[in-house]
Design a protein around this motif. Sequence first.
Motif, PDB file in Angstrom:
ATOM      1  N   PRO A  40       0.827  -1.215   0.000  1.00 15.70           N
ATOM      2  CA  PRO A  40       0.000   0.000   0.000  1.00 15.70           C
ATOM      3  C   PRO A  40       0.859   1.262   0.000  1.00 15.70           C
ATOM      4  O   PRO A  40       1.928   1.307   0.612  1.00 15.70           O
ATOM      5  CB  PRO A  40      -0.791  -0.101   1.303  1.00 15.70           C
ATOM      6  CG  PRO A  40      -0.718  -1.529   1.704  1.00 15.70           C
ATOM      7  CD  PRO A  40       0.576  -2.060   1.163  1.00 15.70           C
ATOM      8  N   GLN A  48      -3.985   8.778   4.703  1.00 17.30           N
ATOM      9  CA  GLN A  48      -4.619   8.039   3.619  1.00 17.30           C
ATOM     10  C   GLN A  48      -3.712   6.892   3.190  1.00 17.30           C
ATOM     11  O   GLN A  48      -2.483   7.044   3.143  1.00 17.30           O
ATOM     12  CB  GLN A  48      -4.916   8.949   2.433  1.00 17.30           C
ATOM     13  CG  GLN A  48      -5.972   9.997   2.751  1.00 17.30           C
ATOM     14  CD  GLN A  48      -6.213  10.888   1.562  1.00 17.30           C
ATOM     15  OE1 GLN A  48      -5.415  11.767   1.281  1.00 17.30           O
ATOM     16  NE2 GLN A  48      -7.317  10.670   0.867  1.00 17.30           N
ATOM     17  N   ARG A  49      -4.336   5.762   2.863  1.00 16.61           N
ATOM     18  CA  ARG A  49      -3.603   4.561   2.461  1.00 16.61           C
ATOM     19  C   ARG A  49      -4.304   3.974   1.246  1.00 16.61           C
ATOM     20  O   ARG A  49      -5.537   3.872   1.228  1.00 16.61           O
ATOM     21  CB  ARG A  49      -3.619   3.585   3.635  1.00 16.61           C
ATOM     22  CG  ARG A  49      -3.005   2.262   3.389  1.00 16.61           C
ATOM     23  CD  ARG A  49      -3.207   1.402   4.638  1.00 16.61           C
ATOM     24  NE  ARG A  49      -2.929   0.038   4.335  1.00 16.61           N
ATOM     25  CZ  ARG A  49      -1.980  -0.665   4.923  1.00 16.61           C
ATOM     26  NH1 ARG A  49      -1.267  -0.145   5.884  1.00 16.61           N
ATOM     27  NH2 ARG A  49      -1.774  -1.913   4.578  1.00 16.61           N
ATOM     28  N   PHE A  50      -3.526   3.600   0.232  1.00 16.61           N
ATOM     29  CA  PHE A  50      -4.106   3.132  -1.018  1.00 16.61           C
ATOM     30  C   PHE A  50      -3.458   1.823  -1.468  1.00 16.61           C
ATOM     31  O   PHE A  50      -2.235   1.745  -1.578  1.00 16.61           O
ATOM     32  CB  PHE A  50      -3.880   4.146  -2.148  1.00 16.61           C
ATOM     33  CG  PHE A  50      -4.292   5.546  -1.819  1.00 16.61           C
ATOM     34  CD1 PHE A  50      -5.632   5.911  -1.801  1.00 16.61           C
ATOM     35  CD2 PHE A  50      -3.348   6.518  -1.537  1.00 16.61           C
ATOM     36  CE1 PHE A  50      -6.017   7.204  -1.508  1.00 16.61           C
ATOM     37  CE2 PHE A  50      -3.712   7.816  -1.249  1.00 16.61           C
ATOM     38  CZ  PHE A  50      -5.053   8.161  -1.232  1.00 16.61           C
ATOM     39  N   ASP A  51      -4.298   0.819  -1.751  1.00 15.40           N
ATOM     40  CA  ASP A  51      -3.836  -0.330  -2.508  1.00 15.40           C
ATOM     41  C   ASP A  51      -3.856   0.117  -3.967  1.00 15.40           C
ATOM     42  O   ASP A  51      -4.738   0.886  -4.372  1.00 15.40           O
ATOM     43  CB  ASP A  51      -4.750  -1.529  -2.307  1.00 15.40           C
ATOM     44  CG  ASP A  51      -4.657  -2.074  -0.881  1.00 15.40           C
ATOM     45  OD1 ASP A  51      -3.535  -2.158  -0.342  1.00 15.40           O
ATOM     46  OD2 ASP A  51      -5.715  -2.390  -0.303  1.00 15.40           O
ATOM     47  N   VAL A  52      -2.894  -0.365  -4.768  1.00 12.90           N
ATOM     48  CA  VAL A  52      -2.730   0.121  -6.137  1.00 12.90           C
ATOM     49  C   VAL A  52      -2.854  -1.021  -7.133  1.00 12.90           C
ATOM     50  O   VAL A  52      -2.233  -2.067  -6.960  1.00 12.90           O
ATOM     51  CB  VAL A  52      -1.338   0.772  -6.315  1.00 12.90           C
ATOM     52  CG1 VAL A  52      -1.149   1.277  -7.737  1.00 12.90           C
ATOM     53  CG2 VAL A  52      -1.127   1.885  -5.322  1.00 12.90           C
ATOM     54  N   LEU A  66      -6.853   3.285  -7.324  1.00 14.08           N
ATOM     55  CA  LEU A  66      -6.465   3.323  -5.914  1.00 14.08           C
ATOM     56  C   LEU A  66      -7.671   2.924  -5.079  1.00 14.08           C
ATOM     57  O   LEU A  66      -8.790   3.404  -5.335  1.00 14.08           O
ATOM     58  CB  LEU A  66      -5.999   4.724  -5.512  1.00 14.08           C
ATOM     59  CG  LEU A  66      -4.859   5.341  -6.309  1.00 14.08           C
ATOM     60  CD1 LEU A  66      -4.539   6.733  -5.769  1.00 14.08           C
ATOM     61  CD2 LEU A  66      -3.625   4.461  -6.281  1.00 14.08           C
ATOM     62  N   SER A  67      -7.442   2.087  -4.080  1.00 14.45           N
ATOM     63  CA  SER A  67      -8.557   1.681  -3.216  1.00 14.45           C
ATOM     64  C   SER A  67      -9.171   2.914  -2.554  1.00 14.45           C
ATOM     65  O   SER A  67      -8.469   3.826  -2.135  1.00 14.45           O
ATOM     66  CB  SER A  67      -8.077   0.682  -2.165  1.00 14.45           C
ATOM     67  OG  SER A  67      -7.048   1.254  -1.373  1.00 14.45           O
ATOM     68  N   VAL A  69     -10.888   5.198  -3.990  1.00 15.16           N
ATOM     69  CA  VAL A  69     -11.068   6.303  -4.935  1.00 15.16           C
ATOM     70  C   VAL A  69     -11.958   5.787  -6.055  1.00 15.16           C
ATOM     71  O   VAL A  69     -11.523   4.988  -6.887  1.00 15.16           O
ATOM     72  CB  VAL A  69      -9.711   6.802  -5.487  1.00 15.16           C
ATOM     73  CG1 VAL A  69      -9.926   7.941  -6.475  1.00 15.16           C
ATOM     74  CG2 VAL A  69      -8.801   7.233  -4.344  1.00 15.16           C
TER      75      VAL A  69
END
Length: 178
Positions: A40, A48-52, A66-67, A69
């Motif tokens: 992430p 904020q944290r995003f899996d891509v 992005l998770s 979004v």
Amino acid sequence: MTRGSDLICIGAIAGSFGVRGEVRLKSFAAQPEDIAAYGPLVTQDGTQRFDVILTGQTRNGFTAQLSGVDTKEQADALRGVQVFVPRTVLPGLPDDEFYHADLVGLNVVDTGGAPLGVVQAVLNHGAADLLEISVPGTAETVLLPFTKAAVPTVDLAARRIVADPPDGLFVGGDVAGT
């Protein structure tokens, strides 16, 4: 939670792509596609944290989902946001390579030990890295090529760079031409 100094900037969100929440993602990884492989991505403040998931390529990077979004408006709101990963997930570097984050804040001295300034940023506009160095006693900065010839020694333990700048770049402690 990872401390800010333990995070390395790995990319930046360049805005939205399409209408379904995809973003344009610039990668600063040595192998650009690896940006999705380090786990992430987080914002610098950790809020904020995003899996891509990389979905395609654009002229200056990738398109990505992005998770969390899901709309164009959410993607647009992230324009300009830098994304980070913990240093521990990145590969080790050879002795003559450095993460930009490790260079910012280092003192810069000439080969005789005289202070030249402090590294404010590491810039890359395509050709090669440049060290932006603040000049003591002024509001000016100097751009020093980050090459073996101009920067023969980087001592992270001592938080110091020894520089052999091109003639005329630093003049009597002032920026050349000012």
